[in-house]
Scaffold this motif. Structure first.
Motif, PDB file in Angstrom:
ATOM      1  N   ALA A   1      -2.157  17.464  -3.857  1.00  0.00           N
ATOM      2  CA  ALA A   1      -1.874  16.112  -4.365  1.00  0.00           C
ATOM      3  C   ALA A   1      -2.175  15.069  -3.296  1.00  0.00           C
ATOM      4  O   ALA A   1      -2.689  13.992  -3.598  1.00  0.00           O
ATOM      5  CB  ALA A   1      -0.426  16.016  -4.833  1.00  0.00           C
ATOM      6  N   LYS A   2      -1.876  15.370  -2.033  1.00  0.00           N
ATOM      7  CA  LYS A   2      -2.171  14.452  -0.927  1.00  0.00           C
ATOM      8  C   LYS A   2      -3.663  14.160  -0.865  1.00  0.00           C
ATOM      9  O   LYS A   2      -4.086  13.024  -0.699  1.00  0.00           O
ATOM     10  CB  LYS A   2      -1.718  15.032   0.410  1.00  0.00           C
TER      11      LYS A   2
ATOM     12  N   LEU B   1       0.834  -1.195   0.000  1.00  0.00           N
ATOM     13  CA  LEU B   1       0.000   0.000   0.000  1.00  0.00           C
ATOM     14  C   LEU B   1       0.875   1.254   0.000  1.00  0.00           C
ATOM     15  O   LEU B   1       0.584   2.227  -0.713  1.00  0.00           O
ATOM     16  CB  LEU B   1      -0.938  -0.003   1.211  1.00  0.00           C
ATOM     17  N   ALA B   2       1.958   1.233   0.778  1.00  0.00           N
ATOM     18  CA  ALA B   2       2.877   2.374   0.807  1.00  0.00           C
ATOM     19  C   ALA B   2       3.491   2.606  -0.574  1.00  0.00           C
ATOM     20  O   ALA B   2       3.630   3.754  -1.018  1.00  0.00           O
ATOM     21  CB  ALA B   2       3.967   2.149   1.858  1.00  0.00           C
ATOM     22  N   ALA B   3       3.841   1.535  -1.268  1.00  0.00           N
ATOM     23  CA  ALA B   3       4.388   1.671  -2.627  1.00  0.00           C
ATOM     24  C   ALA B   3       3.361   2.309  -3.556  1.00  0.00           C
ATOM     25  O   ALA B   3       3.682   3.204  -4.349  1.00  0.00           O
ATOM     26  CB  ALA B   3       4.824   0.310  -3.156  1.00  0.00           C
ATOM     27  N   ALA B   4       2.126   1.854  -3.450  1.00  0.00           N
ATOM     28  CA  ALA B   4       1.063   2.429  -4.280  1.00  0.00           C
ATOM     29  C   ALA B   4       0.843   3.895  -3.945  1.00  0.00           C
ATOM     30  O   ALA B   4       0.697   4.738  -4.838  1.00  0.00           O
ATOM     31  CB  ALA B   4      -0.235   1.641  -4.090  1.00  0.00           C
ATOM     32  N   HIS B   5       0.831   4.223  -2.653  1.00  0.00           N
ATOM     33  CA  HIS B   5       0.554   5.596  -2.241  1.00  0.00           C
ATOM     34  C   HIS B   5       1.689   6.538  -2.645  1.00  0.00           C
ATOM     35  O   HIS B   5       1.438   7.622  -3.184  1.00  0.00           O
ATOM     36  CB  HIS B   5       0.289   5.659  -0.735  1.00  0.00           C
ATOM     37  N   SER B   6       2.943   6.137  -2.407  1.00  0.00           N
ATOM     38  CA  SER B   6       4.054   7.031  -2.748  1.00  0.00           C
ATOM     39  C   SER B   6       4.155   7.265  -4.250  1.00  0.00           C
ATOM     40  O   SER B   6       4.409   8.392  -4.694  1.00  0.00           O
ATOM     41  CB  SER B   6       5.375   6.491  -2.191  1.00  0.00           C
TER      42      SER B   6
ATOM     43  N   PRO C   1      -5.429   9.509  -6.675  1.00  0.00           N
ATOM     44  CA  PRO C   1      -6.435   8.442  -6.616  1.00  0.00           C
ATOM     45  C   PRO C   1      -6.278   7.478  -5.436  1.00  0.00           C
ATOM     46  O   PRO C   1      -7.278   7.036  -4.869  1.00  0.00           O
ATOM     47  CB  PRO C   1      -6.255   7.723  -7.957  1.00  0.00           C
ATOM     48  N   ILE C   2      -5.055   7.167  -5.034  1.00  0.00           N
ATOM     49  CA  ILE C   2      -4.879   6.262  -3.898  1.00  0.00           C
ATOM     50  C   ILE C   2      -5.297   6.949  -2.605  1.00  0.00           C
ATOM     51  O   ILE C   2      -5.975   6.346  -1.766  1.00  0.00           O
ATOM     52  CB  ILE C   2      -3.434   5.720  -3.817  1.00  0.00           C
ATOM     53  N   SER C   3      -4.948   8.209  -2.416  1.00  0.00           N
ATOM     54  CA  SER C   3      -5.401   8.953  -1.233  1.00  0.00           C
ATOM     55  C   SER C   3      -6.920   8.958  -1.157  1.00  0.00           C
ATOM     56  O   SER C   3      -7.500   8.733  -0.092  1.00  0.00           O
ATOM     57  CB  SER C   3      -4.914  10.407  -1.264  1.00  0.00           C
ATOM     58  N   LYS C   4      -7.548   9.198  -2.290  1.00  0.00           N
ATOM     59  CA  LYS C   4      -9.013   9.242  -2.313  1.00  0.00           C
ATOM     60  C   LYS C   4      -9.625   7.876  -2.004  1.00  0.00           C
ATOM     61  O   LYS C   4     -10.724   7.793  -1.472  1.00  0.00           O
ATOM     62  CB  LYS C   4      -9.502   9.751  -3.663  1.00  0.00           C
TER      63      LYS C   4
END
Length: 140
Positions: free
Chosen positions: A119-120, A53-58, A124-127
């Motif tokens: 951006a945060k 998940l961290a990889a996707a978010h960053s 799309p992953i944040s959302k």
């Protein structure tokens, strides 16, 4: 055009004694082993859902920030983002903290912080996440 990305996990055994293999199906680029120890104790030779998940978010955040900066006429030279996703057994994923450093000629620290905050909130992953997301952004 919508794009669907796929990963498959094959889990064998119980949660505490078993293990799984996660395959990045869409790209075919990687296969990762996951175990409860990797998730709850941080065993170094295994990944866990929170690391993925961290990889996707960053990566998603970096891409969103790059787009916003370029659209405003300030293309970045580089963006480095670390997402630290915290997991606690019995509670689940507690949050994601973004640590960002970027080289962006022609903008002030305040302008950069505004782009980073946007951006945060809007990558799309944040959302997609229903967890608190915090950020530290620094213009290098």
């Amino acid at each position: 055009m919508a794009l669907t990305s796929e990963s498959t996990t094959i889990w064998k055994g119980t949660l505490f004694e078993g293990s799984g293999d996660v395959n990045l199906d869409s790209s075919g680029l990687a296969n990762f082993q996951v175990t409860w120890e990797g998730r709850s104790e941080g065993v170094s030779n295994m990944t866990n859902p929170e690391e993925l998940l961290a990889a996707a978010h960053s990566s998603c955040f970096s891409m969103a920030l790059s787009l916003a900066l370029a659209q405003a006429g300030n293309p970045p030279e580089s963006i480095q983002t670390t997402a630290a996703v915290t997991f606690e057994a019995g509670k689940g994923v507690l949050g994601s903290h973004l640590l960002v450093s970027a080289r962006v000629p022609g903008i002030t620290e305040a302008e950069f912080e505004a782009f980073a905050a946007d951006a945060k909130d809007n990558c799309p992953i944040s959302k997609a996440l229903a967890i608190p997301i915090t950020i530290e952004a620094e213009l290098a």
